[in-house]
Design an enzyme around this catalytic site. Structure first.
Site, PDB file in Angstrom:
ATOM      1  N   HIS A 119     -53.370   6.169  -0.477  1.00  0.00           N
ATOM      2  CA  HIS A 119     -53.585   6.386  -1.901  1.00  0.00           C
ATOM      3  C   HIS A 119     -52.284   6.133  -2.660  1.00  0.00           C
ATOM      4  O   HIS A 119     -51.248   6.738  -2.354  1.00  0.00           O
ATOM      5  CB  HIS A 119     -54.076   7.802  -2.176  1.00  0.00           C
ATOM      6  CG  HIS A 119     -54.531   7.985  -3.590  1.00  0.00           C
ATOM      7  ND1 HIS A 119     -55.694   7.408  -4.066  1.00  0.00           N
ATOM      8  CD2 HIS A 119     -53.976   8.617  -4.644  1.00  0.00           C
ATOM      9  CE1 HIS A 119     -55.836   7.704  -5.333  1.00  0.00           C
ATOM     10  NE2 HIS A 119     -54.795   8.436  -5.722  1.00  0.00           N
ATOM     11  N   ASP A 134     -60.175  10.291  -3.634  1.00  0.00           N
ATOM     12  CA  ASP A 134     -60.170   9.479  -4.850  1.00  0.00           C
ATOM     13  C   ASP A 134     -60.232   7.979  -4.551  1.00  0.00           C
ATOM     14  O   ASP A 134     -60.822   7.200  -5.319  1.00  0.00           O
ATOM     15  CB  ASP A 134     -58.898   9.747  -5.666  1.00  0.00           C
ATOM     16  CG  ASP A 134     -58.555  11.222  -5.826  1.00  0.00           C
ATOM     17  OD1 ASP A 134     -58.569  11.952  -4.811  1.00  0.00           O
ATOM     18  OD2 ASP A 134     -58.241  11.642  -6.957  1.00  0.00           O
ATOM     19  N   TRP A 201     -66.180  12.505  -5.675  1.00  0.00           N
ATOM     20  CA  TRP A 201     -65.834  11.114  -5.342  1.00  0.00           C
ATOM     21  C   TRP A 201     -66.545  10.677  -4.070  1.00  0.00           C
ATOM     22  O   TRP A 201     -67.087   9.566  -3.984  1.00  0.00           O
ATOM     23  CB  TRP A 201     -64.329  10.948  -5.148  1.00  0.00           C
ATOM     24  CG  TRP A 201     -63.419  11.202  -6.299  1.00  0.00           C
ATOM     25  CD1 TRP A 201     -62.257  11.934  -6.274  1.00  0.00           C
ATOM     26  CD2 TRP A 201     -63.531  10.712  -7.658  1.00  0.00           C
ATOM     27  NE1 TRP A 201     -61.654  11.950  -7.510  1.00  0.00           N
ATOM     28  CE2 TRP A 201     -62.414  11.198  -8.383  1.00  0.00           C
ATOM     29  CE3 TRP A 201     -64.459   9.934  -8.312  1.00  0.00           C
ATOM     30  CZ2 TRP A 201     -62.208  10.919  -9.729  1.00  0.00           C
ATOM     31  CZ3 TRP A 201     -64.273   9.648  -9.662  1.00  0.00           C
ATOM     32  CH2 TRP A 201     -63.164  10.135 -10.363  1.00  0.00           C
TER      33      TRP A 201
END
Length: 343
Positions: A119, A134, A201
């Site tokens: 990420h 996410d 998510w």
């Protein structure tokens, strides 16, 4: 039988209010705008209101002239709206941006382990060998959509590989809930909380695989995704509050109810079409509609949230401001209800 009771005119009015408010927000080419404009794109696809497409196009064209930022996992979220603009205008400049983002994800983005996307929120190595839920929305789901459009098996399998490893790293097999993040260096889930929006998510993007991928059963990893979603939604329904929402820490009764998470979770239930979830969706619809103001603000949405150090860190994230992801996820939920009659 799967059936949701709703007033279509009320849903359309709420969508219109949210879209118009969203397009007044001065967001930049980043993930909040990416989620918001994904929602606006879904609103356009569900209603065919040309004003929504025109607003998206005008904003994008102005931003392109000003100059686009460097790509990160988070900025790739804007790719969703670019797909919609290309498909509905035929203008290659939007598709060129899509392909540029795909090239970044496939060839330049930081990865670890079995090609798992790290990420990233900037061009720096902010979170070495960390997987966050996410990433599924910002990059993996986007990559899947492009792979399907191009009929490119390699891109599809890369996207599905992200789902597979995020399931393995983040879904707790004992509860079926998702942790916010995983640190591959330390082999732990850091503070180890079941954050509401992380579960949103995960649930929303997993539900979209069956909707978007033709003949998903031909991909063995799809079976993992289908089972992970089944078990997650089965656990989440038991944590819904009396108001039809979910908390920012799902299993913490002292944590506040958080509306963006509720929108994504409820949208996943709609798309997954399990009749046993109908009553939970109905309850969520009532709760979410009560959190949309007359001027189109989605209320009680937590601010941007890193993997916090402790329980109080999550509990104290403010929820008093309008947020792009709240707007976008509310639109994703409301349009999923309209799309339900076409499924």
């Amino acid at each position: 039988m799967f059936k949701i009771n709703y007033d279509e005119n009320q849903i359309l009015k709420a969508i219109d209010q949210i879209v118009k408010k969203t397009m007044t927000m001065d967001m930049t080419w980043e993930w909040p705008c990416g989620v918001a404009y994904y929602g606006v794109s879904e609103a356009y696809e569900a209603t065919k209101n040309e004003k929504y497409l025109e607003m998206l196009k005008n904003w994008t064209d102005e931003y392109i002239e000003l100059g686009l930022p460097d790509w990160t996992v988070n900025t790739c979220a804007m790719g969703h709206a670019m797909i919609t603009l290309y498909e509905n205008t035929g203008d290659e400049k939007y598709w060129d941006i899509v392909l540029s983002k795909v090239d970044y994800i496939r060839n330049h983005a930081l990865r670890f382990g079995d090609r798992v996307l790290q990420h990233t929120v900037s061009i720096k190595n902010d979170f070495p060998e960390q997987a966050w839920a996410d990433t599924l929305f910002m990059a993996a789901f986007f990559l899947l959509r492009v792979g399907v459009k191009l009929e490119d098996k390699d891109i599809i399998e890369d996207a599905l590989n992200q789902y597979y490893w995020h399931i393995k790293y983040l879904q707790d097999p004992s509860t079926s809930l998702w942790y916010h993040g995983y640190n591959n260096i330390k082999k732990d889930h850091m503070s180890g909380f079941y954050w509401g929006r992380a579960n949103c998510w995960a649930a929303y993007t997993m539900s979209q695989v069956k909707r978007r991928l033709p003949q998903p059963y031909l991909y063995p990893i799809y079976m993992d995704i289908e089972c992970a979603l089944r078990d997650q939604l089965g656990a989440l329904k038991l944590l819904q509050t009396e108001n039809g929402l979910w908390r920012t820490i799902l299993d913490d009764e002292e944590s506040y109810e958080e509306v963006s998470a509720a929108c994504g979770i409820a949208a996943a239930m709609v798309t997954n079409q399990n009749p046993l979830h109908t009553k939970y969706i109905q309850k969520a619809l009532d709760g979410i509609m009560q959190n949309i103001s007359e001027d189109g603000r989605v209320l009680n949405v937590s601010g941007g949230t890193a993997v916090m150090n402790d329980r109080e860190g999550y509990r104290n994230i403010p929820k008093d401001w309008i947020q792009g992801w709240g707007q976008g996820l509310a639109l994703a939920f409301l349009t999923s209800i309209l799309n339900d009659k076409n499924m």
